[in-house]
Design an enzyme around this catalytic site. Structure first.
Site, PDB file in Angstrom:
ATOM      1  N   SER A  64       5.489   9.823   7.596  1.00  0.00           N
ATOM      2  CA  SER A  64       5.687   8.106   6.864  1.00  0.00           C
ATOM      3  C   SER A  64       7.250   8.044   6.096  1.00  0.00           C
ATOM      4  CB  SER A  64       5.745   9.510   5.804  1.00  0.00           C
ATOM      5  OG  SER A  64       3.648   9.631   5.847  1.00  0.00           O
ATOM      6  N   LYS A  67       7.642   4.932   6.574  1.00  0.00           N
ATOM      7  CA  LYS A  67       7.154   3.553   5.362  1.00  0.00           C
ATOM      8  C   LYS A  67       8.823   3.282   3.865  1.00  0.00           C
ATOM      9  CE  LYS A  67       3.368   6.295   4.733  1.00  0.00           C
ATOM     10  NZ  LYS A  67       2.595   7.790   3.981  1.00  0.00           N
ATOM     11  N   TYR A 191      -0.454   0.468  11.851  1.00  0.00           N
ATOM     12  CA  TYR A 191      -0.290   1.870  10.602  1.00  0.00           C
ATOM     13  C   TYR A 191      -0.261   3.355  11.939  1.00  0.00           C
ATOM     14  CZ  TYR A 191      -0.441   5.367   6.836  1.00  0.00           C
ATOM     15  OH  TYR A 191       0.160   6.620   6.483  1.00  0.00           O
ATOM     16  N   TYR A 243       5.301  12.523  -2.620  1.00  0.00           N
ATOM     17  CA  TYR A 243       3.737  12.591  -2.988  1.00  0.00           C
ATOM     18  C   TYR A 243       4.093  13.857  -4.083  1.00  0.00           C
ATOM     19  CZ  TYR A 243       3.578  11.404   2.357  1.00  0.00           C
ATOM     20  OH  TYR A 243       3.982  10.808   3.057  1.00  0.00           O
ATOM     21  N   VAL A 261       5.021  14.052   7.502  1.00  0.00           N
ATOM     22  CA  VAL A 261       4.105  14.620   7.923  1.00  0.00           C
ATOM     23  C   VAL A 261       5.098  15.810   9.195  1.00  0.00           C
ATOM     24  CG1 VAL A 261       2.370  15.370   6.748  1.00  0.00           C
ATOM     25  CG2 VAL A 261       2.334  14.101   8.601  1.00  0.00           C
TER      26      VAL A 261
END
Length: 309
Positions: A64, A67, A191, A243, A261
């Site tokens: 992530s 991103k 993705y 998050y 992760v």
């Protein structure tokens, strides 16, 4: 100036000794094979000096953290039109939550939860073949890191594609509201591959220099984004980058950051340095356990928290 090299080596040695290492991600089978005993840290300061400790040159799956780079790229393509598709608020929900998406009629809460990141990737894909879109993302990351050797770990990408049912559910749900414009399988393919980019702490900290310096690469003086956009990307990293652990990270570390992760965390000390840490074991929110502890120790010793020393 503190002896940064000494502090970084100290922290790496402390982390190597700790027995509490978190748990590696198992829902992506390929990540379950990573040795949890590893820890790396790299800092790139405003003079371009690099300070490293531990396994700072071992590539890992950035997941992530990618991103941050796709958000930067999408904002360059669409500007503020991007915010019609995705919000900017913290989610307070797990990164792969379906509930919130249903409640908010297919508009993801922010670009760093999975649904939001898939929507951002879909925007980059528009008008391109998947291979071209992925090439553009990879070229951008290589350009930022000044390292053409950065590549996608195809095993991790394939592992995600085989098991990414929740992400497929999120993408199909957004498609039903018209938030996703391209065929769902194509958007998901890009993705999964973007998340499977492998980088070391040194490469990651180097790639993020522009966010610590008002959008400019301090080595070349070239502008990647304008100062306002860099500030806004950092703001979203601070509020949404971990998050439902984002508040805790801001409380303990006090820097904009983005976790993945794969066990990596990218953190920005505005005006000072970009920092990357990596330790594969995660806490209950899916963020690197030792990575966060190491960053907390670093900001305390250096007085780098954006909220004051």
């Amino acid at each position: 100036m503190h002896d940064l090299d000494h502090i970084v080596k100290d922290i790496a040695a402390e982390m190597a000794e700790r027995p509490d290492r978190g748990t590696v991600a198992t829902y992506i089978p390929e990540l379950a094979n990573v040795d949890a005993g590893q820890f790396g840290i790299a800092i790139v300061d405003n003079d371009g000096r690099v300070f490293t400790g531990g396994d700072a040159d071992t590539p890992f799956s950035i997941q992530s953290i990618s991103k941050v780079f796709t958000l930067t790229l999408a904002l360059g393509m669409a500007g503020d039109r991007l915010w019609r598709r995705v919000g900017r608020e913290p989610s307070g929900s797990p990164f792969n939550s379906v509930v919130q998406l249903e409640f908010e009629k297919g508009i993801p809460r922010n670009p760093f939860i999975n649904a939001g990141a898939i929507a951002v990737t879909d925007l980059i894909l528009s008008g391109h073949q998947p291979r071209e879109a992925l090439g553009e993302i990879l070229r951008f990351v290589r350009f930022l890191a000044d390292d053409p050797s950065i590549a996608i770990d195809e095993k991790v990408a394939a592992s995600e594609q085989r098991t990414g049912f929740r992400n497929a559910a999120l993408a199909n749900y957004m498609k039903s509201f018209g938030v996703i414009e391209n065929p769902v399988d194509l958007a998901l393919g890009v993705y999964f591959h973007q998340c499977a980019i492998a980088m070391s702490c040194r490469q990651l900290a180097t790639a993020a220099r522009f966010l610590a310096h008002n959008g400019r690469n301090p080595k070349t003086g070239l502008s990647v984004v304008n100062a306002e956009r860099a500030r806004r990307i950092n703001a979203i990293m601070l509020t949404c980058g971990h998050y439902d652990g984002s508040g805790e990270f801001a409380y303990r570390v006090g820097l904009p950051g983005k976790s993945g992760v794969g066990g990596g965390i990218l953190a920005i000390a505005p005006g000072r340095a970009s920092i990357a840490v990596w330790s594969p074991g995660l806490d209950q929110n899916g963020n690197s356990h030792l990575g966060r502890i190491a960053l907390e120790a670093l900001t305390k010793r250096l007085g780098w928290s954006i909220f004051g020393a």
